[in-house]
Structures are given as C-alpha cells and as structure tokens.
Design a protein around this motif. Structure first.
Motif, mmCIF file in Angstrom:
data_model
loop_
_atom_site.group_PDB
_atom_site.id
_atom_site.type_symbol
_atom_site.label_atom_id
_atom_site.label_comp_id
_atom_site.label_asym_id
_atom_site.label_seq_id
_atom_site.Cartn_x
_atom_site.Cartn_y
_atom_site.Cartn_z
ATOM 1 N N ARG A 1 9.023 3.185 -0.721
ATOM 2 C CA ARG A 1 8.367 2.233 -1.630
ATOM 3 C C ARG A 1 7.962 0.971 -0.875
ATOM 4 O O ARG A 1 6.857 0.460 -1.052
ATOM 5 N N HIS B 1 5.021 1.763 1.264
ATOM 6 C CA HIS B 1 3.831 1.898 0.415
ATOM 7 C C HIS B 1 3.298 0.521 0.018
ATOM 8 O O HIS B 1 2.090 0.262 0.090
ATOM 9 N N ASN C 1 -1.737 5.876 -1.544
ATOM 10 C CA ASN C 1 -1.023 6.580 -2.591
ATOM 11 C C ASN C 1 0.448 6.701 -2.209
ATOM 12 O O ASN C 1 0.765 7.127 -1.092
ATOM 13 N N TYR C 2 1.354 6.372 -3.131
ATOM 14 C CA TYR C 2 2.786 6.426 -2.839
ATOM 15 C C TYR C 2 3.226 7.819 -2.388
ATOM 16 O O TYR C 2 3.953 7.969 -1.410
ATOM 17 N N VAL D 1 2.237 8.429 1.198
ATOM 18 C CA VAL D 1 3.091 7.667 2.125
ATOM 19 C C VAL D 1 4.441 8.364 2.267
ATOM 20 O O VAL D 1 4.917 8.591 3.387
#
Length: 126
Positions: A29, A32, A43-44, A47
């Motif tokens: 997170r 990202h 895009n999470y 990543v």
C-alpha cells in the motif's frame, strides 16, 4: 543465490526498486501511494503483483511477521546501478566506459551543475 547472480530487473521492477530505495522497507500500500504521486493511473493490484514477482525472483525480501507484508530490496541501490551500468556498457558501448561518458556528455543528459561536480571529481584524481 549471490546478489551478483540476481536477474536483471524489468522497467516496472526498477520503478518499484526506485520507490523502495526512497521509502525504505514498505508495505504494498505504501509503495502504491508513492507510485500514484508520479503515475496517477498506478493500480494497487499491479503494484502488489510486481512486488510479489520481485520477491519470487529474489530481488526483494518480504517480512511476513505482520498482517501487511513489508518489502525491501535485497541489493543496495549502488550495487543494482553498478550491475546495470556494467551490462549497458558491454551491450551498448562495446565495453567502453569512456564511450558511455562521452555519449552522456554530448547528448545533453548532464546539467551544468552536474558537469561541475564531475570536473571537481576529475580534478581530485589528478
């Protein structure tokens, strides 16, 4: 596997390494969020997937002791850069470091300030 035998990072992996070198060990997170600062379309899930692949390839370590896994580069930044530079010099400049430096200087890739720093370094070696 020694760090010299690690696979060469892809462009996407190099971007993740760049972010992790700046952040230090981080969760997907956090990586990202840092990626979105320069690439709002990041895009999470992408990543996270790249980080997982990098861990599988041995480019990253992963601390799984907490719910959110913490990723960190296995190699120091200067080591990665040195290995990539050696490869570039061999492939693109026929093994000549001089040719690489001249191409960078002639191609406008070096600012006036950077030229001054390079000159100071060269002057120290005299």
């Amino acid at each position: 596997m020694s760090t010299n035998n690690l696979p060469k990072p892809t462009a996407a992996e190099l971007e993740m390494l760049r972010l992790l070198y700046a952040l230090g060990p981080a969760t997907a997170r956090q990586v990202h969020e840092a990626a979105v600062e320069t690439r709002p379309d990041a895009n999470y899930a992408t990543v996270l997937r790249v980080l997982q692949i990098m861990h599988t390839k041995g480019l990253l370590s992963r601390d799984e002791s907490q719910r959110a896994h913490i990723y960190a580069p296995v190699q120091e930044q200067d080591s990665v850069q040195t290995n990539l530079l050696k490869d570039l010099i061999q492939k693109a400049f026929a093994g000549s470091g001089k040719a690489l430096v001249l191409a960078a200087l002639r191609g406008g890739h070096v600012s006036k300030k950077e030229r001054e720093e390079i000159q100071a370094l060269l002057d120290q070696d005299k």
